[in-house]
Design an enzyme around this catalytic site. Sequence first.
Site, short mmCIF file in Angstrom:
data_model
loop_
_atom_site.label_atom_id
_atom_site.label_comp_id
_atom_site.label_asym_id
_atom_site.label_seq_id
_atom_site.Cartn_x
_atom_site.Cartn_y
_atom_site.Cartn_z
N ASP A 12 -11.20 -14.30 -35.14
CA ASP A 12 -11.68 -12.85 -35.07
C ASP A 12 -11.52 -12.14 -36.51
O ASP A 12 -11.77 -11.13 -36.67
CB ASP A 12 -11.60 -12.21 -33.95
CG ASP A 12 -10.02 -11.89 -33.95
OD1 ASP A 12 -9.24 -12.12 -34.94
OD2 ASP A 12 -9.34 -11.72 -32.51
N HIS A 47 -10.84 -9.61 -28.88
CA HIS A 47 -10.66 -8.54 -27.47
C HIS A 47 -11.87 -8.43 -26.83
O HIS A 47 -11.84 -7.45 -26.28
CB HIS A 47 -9.92 -7.27 -28.20
CG HIS A 47 -8.90 -7.60 -29.00
ND1 HIS A 47 -7.51 -8.04 -28.60
CD2 HIS A 47 -8.78 -7.21 -30.12
CE1 HIS A 47 -6.77 -7.92 -29.56
NE2 HIS A 47 -7.32 -7.62 -30.68
N GLU A 103 -2.89 -14.06 -39.56
CA GLU A 103 -4.00 -14.65 -39.37
C GLU A 103 -4.25 -16.05 -40.25
O GLU A 103 -4.49 -17.17 -39.71
CB GLU A 103 -5.26 -13.90 -39.52
CG GLU A 103 -5.40 -12.65 -39.04
CD GLU A 103 -6.32 -12.68 -37.56
OE1 GLU A 103 -6.63 -13.80 -37.17
OE2 GLU A 103 -6.35 -11.72 -36.78
N ASP A 108 -4.69 -14.71 -28.84
CA ASP A 108 -4.25 -13.52 -28.93
C ASP A 108 -2.96 -13.04 -28.22
O ASP A 108 -1.96 -12.80 -28.87
CB ASP A 108 -5.30 -12.34 -28.67
CG ASP A 108 -4.96 -10.98 -29.06
OD1 ASP A 108 -4.55 -10.57 -30.07
OD2 ASP A 108 -4.49 -10.34 -28.08
N ASP A 136 -5.25 -16.88 -34.32
CA ASP A 136 -5.11 -15.39 -34.28
C ASP A 136 -3.82 -15.04 -34.72
O ASP A 136 -3.05 -15.89 -34.63
CB ASP A 136 -5.36 -15.03 -32.67
CG ASP A 136 -5.77 -13.16 -32.85
OD1 ASP A 136 -5.89 -12.96 -34.03
OD2 ASP A 136 -5.76 -12.78 -32.05
N GLY A 137 -3.73 -13.96 -35.17
CA GLY A 137 -2.55 -13.42 -35.66
C GLY A 137 -2.26 -12.30 -35.30
O GLY A 137 -3.30 -11.23 -34.89
#
Length: 150
Positions: free
Chosen positions: A74, A129, A52, A139, A14-15
């Site tokens: 995501d 999320h 990301e 995240d 994740d970023g």
Amino acid sequence: MSKKKKPSVLIYTDGACSGNPGPGGWAALLSWNGKEKEISGGEPDTTNNRMEMRAIIEALKALTRPCRVEIRSDSALIINAFKQNWVGSWIKRGWKKSNKKPVENQDLWKEMLKAMKPHDVTWTKVKGHADDERNNHVDGLAVEASKQYQ
């Protein structure tokens, strides 16, 4: 001589970015054989998409030998770029999108392709999320990493 089977690694990435552009962070969770490793980092002036991408690049670079890798992200942009072969089309068009505009973040797309080379990579889109514990964990790590650059 039997060919050794490539180890399987599951990677969540994740970023995060505070402002877009702004200070950003990336994180990855690598899982294999019941072991886990977390890596993270960031940059003072970047974008969410760059973070990301950086998470995936650094996770792949952390692997010490060729592996079968499942990347769970995501990021619809990254997942679609590979699952729908946008990357292949961009390369054929000289890194231009169908609208003739240059592909953003070419430097990182090229770095990601290079990092993928030794591995068999599959892509899985996860809902951000939501109720995926590991996605929520990376995240949080990415957000924490970004705070070091704010």
